[in-house]
Design a protein around this motif. Structure first.
Motif, PDB file in Angstrom:
ATOM      1  N   PHE A  11       0.830  -1.214   0.000  1.00  0.00           N
ATOM      2  CA  PHE A  11       0.000   0.000   0.000  1.00  0.00           C
ATOM      3  C   PHE A  11       0.857   1.254   0.000  1.00  0.00           C
ATOM      4  O   PHE A  11       1.804   1.392   0.774  1.00  0.00           O
ATOM      5  N   LYS A  12       0.495   2.170  -0.881  1.00  0.00           N
ATOM      6  CA  LYS A  12       1.116   3.479  -0.926  1.00  0.00           C
ATOM      7  C   LYS A  12       0.082   4.479  -1.393  1.00  0.00           C
ATOM      8  O   LYS A  12      -0.507   4.311  -2.467  1.00  0.00           O
ATOM      9  N   PRO A  13      -0.189   5.515  -0.615  1.00  0.00           N
ATOM     10  CA  PRO A  13      -1.182   6.502  -1.041  1.00  0.00           C
ATOM     11  C   PRO A  13      -0.790   7.148  -2.370  1.00  0.00           C
ATOM     12  O   PRO A  13       0.372   7.152  -2.769  1.00  0.00           O
ATOM     13  N   ILE A  14      -1.767   7.711  -3.042  1.00  0.00           N
ATOM     14  CA  ILE A  14      -1.550   8.379  -4.314  1.00  0.00           C
ATOM     15  C   ILE A  14      -0.970   9.774  -4.048  1.00  0.00           C
ATOM     16  O   ILE A  14      -1.483  10.509  -3.210  1.00  0.00           O
ATOM     17  N   MET A  15       0.078  10.112  -4.764  1.00  0.00           N
ATOM     18  CA  MET A  15       0.698  11.413  -4.562  1.00  0.00           C
ATOM     19  C   MET A  15       0.116  12.440  -5.524  1.00  0.00           C
ATOM     20  O   MET A  15      -0.057  12.176  -6.721  1.00  0.00           O
ATOM     21  N   LEU A  16      -0.190  13.621  -4.998  1.00  0.00           N
ATOM     22  CA  LEU A  16      -0.657  14.750  -5.795  1.00  0.00           C
ATOM     23  C   LEU A  16       0.300  15.915  -5.571  1.00  0.00           C
ATOM     24  O   LEU A  16       0.536  16.311  -4.435  1.00  0.00           O
ATOM     25  N   LYS A  17       0.856  16.437  -6.669  1.00  0.00           N
ATOM     26  CA  LYS A  17       1.784  17.559  -6.576  1.00  0.00           C
ATOM     27  C   LYS A  17       1.067  18.867  -6.869  1.00  0.00           C
ATOM     28  O   LYS A  17       0.316  18.965  -7.838  1.00  0.00           O
ATOM     29  N   TYR A  18       1.309  19.851  -6.029  1.00  0.00           N
ATOM     30  CA  TYR A  18       0.850  21.204  -6.320  1.00  0.00           C
ATOM     31  C   TYR A  18       1.953  21.919  -7.091  1.00  0.00           C
ATOM     32  O   TYR A  18       3.087  22.020  -6.608  1.00  0.00           O
ATOM     33  N   GLU A  19       1.624  22.380  -8.284  1.00  0.00           N
ATOM     34  CA  GLU A  19       2.616  23.005  -9.143  1.00  0.00           C
ATOM     35  C   GLU A  19       2.141  24.366  -9.620  1.00  0.00           C
ATOM     36  O   GLU A  19       0.939  24.612  -9.770  1.00  0.00           O
ATOM     37  N   GLY A  20       3.107  25.237  -9.905  1.00  0.00           N
ATOM     38  CA  GLY A  20       2.806  26.494 -10.555  1.00  0.00           C
ATOM     39  C   GLY A  20       2.695  26.295 -12.056  1.00  0.00           C
ATOM     40  O   GLY A  20       3.154  25.287 -12.601  1.00  0.00           O
ATOM     41  N   LYS A  21       2.117  27.223 -12.739  1.00  0.00           N
ATOM     42  CA  LYS A  21       1.946  27.134 -14.190  1.00  0.00           C
ATOM     43  C   LYS A  21       3.238  27.556 -14.883  1.00  0.00           C
ATOM     44  O   LYS A  21       3.768  28.626 -14.617  1.00  0.00           O
ATOM     45  N   VAL A  22       3.728  26.684 -15.757  1.00  0.00           N
ATOM     46  CA  VAL A  22       4.958  26.973 -16.505  1.00  0.00           C
ATOM     47  C   VAL A  22       4.575  27.530 -17.872  1.00  0.00           C
ATOM     48  O   VAL A  22       3.803  26.908 -18.604  1.00  0.00           O
ATOM     49  N   PRO A  23       5.092  28.687 -18.254  1.00  0.00           N
ATOM     50  CA  PRO A  23       4.743  29.272 -19.558  1.00  0.00           C
ATOM     51  C   PRO A  23       5.186  28.378 -20.720  1.00  0.00           C
ATOM     52  O   PRO A  23       6.198  27.673 -20.642  1.00  0.00           O
ATOM     53  N   ALA A  24       4.432  28.443 -21.798  1.00  0.00           N
ATOM     54  CA  ALA A  24       4.749  27.643 -22.987  1.00  0.00           C
ATOM     55  C   ALA A  24       6.111  28.009 -23.561  1.00  0.00           C
ATOM     56  O   ALA A  24       6.797  27.148 -24.125  1.00  0.00           O
ATOM     57  N   TYR A  25       6.526  29.277 -23.410  1.00  0.00           N
ATOM     58  CA  TYR A  25       7.818  29.686 -23.973  1.00  0.00           C
ATOM     59  C   TYR A  25       9.001  29.094 -23.199  1.00  0.00           C
ATOM     60  O   TYR A  25      10.147  29.178 -23.642  1.00  0.00           O
ATOM     61  N   ILE A  40       8.428  25.717 -21.642  1.00  0.00           N
ATOM     62  CA  ILE A  40       8.223  24.280 -21.863  1.00  0.00           C
ATOM     63  C   ILE A  40       8.701  23.852 -23.242  1.00  0.00           C
ATOM     64  O   ILE A  40       9.411  22.848 -23.385  1.00  0.00           O
ATOM     65  N   LEU A  41       8.308  24.602 -24.272  1.00  0.00           N
ATOM     66  CA  LEU A  41       8.615  24.190 -25.650  1.00  0.00           C
ATOM     67  C   LEU A  41      10.113  24.085 -25.921  1.00  0.00           C
ATOM     68  O   LEU A  41      10.580  23.035 -26.392  1.00  0.00           O
ATOM     69  N   PRO A  42      10.916  25.110 -25.630  1.00  0.00           N
ATOM     70  CA  PRO A  42      12.359  24.953 -25.880  1.00  0.00           C
ATOM     71  C   PRO A  42      12.999  23.898 -24.978  1.00  0.00           C
ATOM     72  O   PRO A  42      13.961  23.239 -25.393  1.00  0.00           O
ATOM     73  N   HIS A  43      12.481  23.728 -23.767  1.00  0.00           N
ATOM     74  CA  HIS A  43      12.994  22.680 -22.875  1.00  0.00           C
ATOM     75  C   HIS A  43      12.834  21.303 -23.517  1.00  0.00           C
ATOM     76  O   HIS A  43      13.785  20.505 -23.571  1.00  0.00           O
ATOM     77  N   VAL A  44      11.649  21.037 -24.042  1.00  0.00           N
ATOM     78  CA  VAL A  44      11.383  19.738 -24.677  1.00  0.00           C
ATOM     79  C   VAL A  44      12.162  19.598 -25.974  1.00  0.00           C
ATOM     80  O   VAL A  44      12.778  18.549 -26.240  1.00  0.00           O
ATOM     81  N   LEU A  45      12.169  20.634 -26.794  1.00  0.00           N
ATOM     82  CA  LEU A  45      12.869  20.572 -28.082  1.00  0.00           C
ATOM     83  C   LEU A  45      14.368  20.356 -27.893  1.00  0.00           C
ATOM     84  O   LEU A  45      14.986  19.573 -28.629  1.00  0.00           O
ATOM     85  N   CYS A  46      14.960  21.042 -26.919  1.00  0.00           N
ATOM     86  CA  CYS A  46      16.395  20.873 -26.657  1.00  0.00           C
ATOM     87  C   CYS A  46      16.706  19.456 -26.198  1.00  0.00           C
ATOM     88  O   CYS A  46      17.662  18.824 -26.677  1.00  0.00           O
ATOM     89  N   ASN A  47      15.901  18.932 -25.269  1.00  0.00           N
ATOM     90  CA  ASN A  47      16.164  17.603 -24.726  1.00  0.00           C
ATOM     91  C   ASN A  47      16.086  16.517 -25.788  1.00  0.00           C
ATOM     92  O   ASN A  47      16.926  15.613 -25.845  1.00  0.00           O
ATOM     93  N   PHE A  48      15.071  16.598 -26.624  1.00  0.00           N
ATOM     94  CA  PHE A  48      14.910  15.533 -27.613  1.00  0.00           C
ATOM     95  C   PHE A  48      15.686  15.825 -28.894  1.00  0.00           C
ATOM     96  O   PHE A  48      16.025  14.892 -29.628  1.00  0.00           O
ATOM     97  N   GLY A  49      16.021  17.084 -29.147  1.00  0.00           N
ATOM     98  CA  GLY A  49      16.985  17.365 -30.199  1.00  0.00           C
ATOM     99  C   GLY A  49      18.339  16.773 -29.849  1.00  0.00           C
ATOM    100  O   GLY A  49      19.064  16.270 -30.713  1.00  0.00           O
TER     101      GLY A  49
END
Length: 284
Positions: A133-147, A149-158
């Protein structure tokens, strides 16, 4: 670089992106438990972004006494609040968690009870009697701007695309089909994209989402940041070993032979794949 190698590198990058999306720890999952005539069906809520209040819902059959049990942090005391039926939707029960600032984690489970001739029957999701048994974890997060997120993902997978080309070129070098100075651009571009994706954009991601910066050793214990740091250091080490070629001073200034470079590329690519195989946002 031959076209078929570029095509394989693109395909590999897409497959790895799909794997990362499917295995992320902040993706909703479907959980079901059935015991003693009670069934609980629930899609987990792994995170709450922004200022909205987390809504927890479940389909429960066999009883109308349903509670949401939660705590804040791993050491907090569990609190119990009722889950209320939703009008017009049979067997659907809903409750909410309080709003908390970003970087706070909540842990919850759903509890359903009913009275029988033999006494009270209690069923939980996740199952408290399962031994794991392990309870379900819920994270409280702030909103990350698309500008961010997008370069972060593109750089990592590039970087993964150029890492695949680095591997292909290293094999050609080992076979004597290509010179290192013709291929040094591939590991260099891999490192630059990793650096940009992990550090400026990765730090910005952390700041917007959790109010933190870089949480890898020695500054923190975050698994995602630590695996990113390991990848970055291996690619940096690969470039240092062939610094003569990298800076145009000749292969005599390199610290390893072409065979040594090939071996280091193999190790670095394997380490990179191993780190990417760890689910994003993994928590011990």
């Amino acid at each position: 670089m031959k076209f078929w190698k570029i095509l394989i590198a693109i395909l590999f990058t897409v497959l790895l992106l799909g794997y990362a999306r499917r295995t992320t720890m902040v993706r909703s999952g479907h959980k079901v438990v059935e015991q003693s005539g009670i069934s609980i069906d629930h899609y987990t809520v792994p995170k709450q972004v922004g200022d909205e209040i987390p809504v927890i819902s479940a389909t429960v059959r066999g009883t109308s006494q349903v509670n949401l049990v939660y705590r804040i942090g791993q050491e907090g005391e569990f609190l119990r609040v009722p889950m209320n039926p939703v009008g017009g939707e049979p067997n659907v029960f809903v409750s909410t968690l309080p709003h908390y600032p970003k970087a706070i984690n909540a842990w919850y489970y759903i509890e359903a009870t009913r009275m029988t001739a033999g006494g009270e029957v209690k069923v939980t999701l996740p199952d408290k009697d399962s031994g794991t048994f392990k309870p379900i974890m819920l994270k409280y997060e702030g909103k990350v701007p698309a500008y961010i997120i997008l370069p972060h993902v593109l750089c990592n997978f590039g970087a993964i695309f150029f890492a695949a080309l680095t591997l292909f070129s290293a094999i050609d070098i080992r076979k004597g089909k290509k010179l290192l100075k013709e291929s040094i651009k591939f590991p260099f571009l891999t490192f630059i994209l990793l650096f940009l994706g992990f550090l400026p954009f990765g730090i910005a991601m952390n700041w917007f989402a959790f109010g933190a910066t870089w949480q890898a050793f020695p500054f923190g214990k975050d698994v995602t940041d630590n695996k990113s740091q390991i990848i970055l250091l291996f690619w940096l080490a690969t470039l240092i070993l062939v610094k003569g070629t990298l800076f145009g001073k000749g292969e005599m200034k390199n610290l390893v032979s072409d065979r040594g470079y090939f071996n280091m590329v193999i190790i670095t690519v394997l380490v990179t794949l191993a780190m990417y195989a760890i689910p994003h946002s993994f928590v011990f």
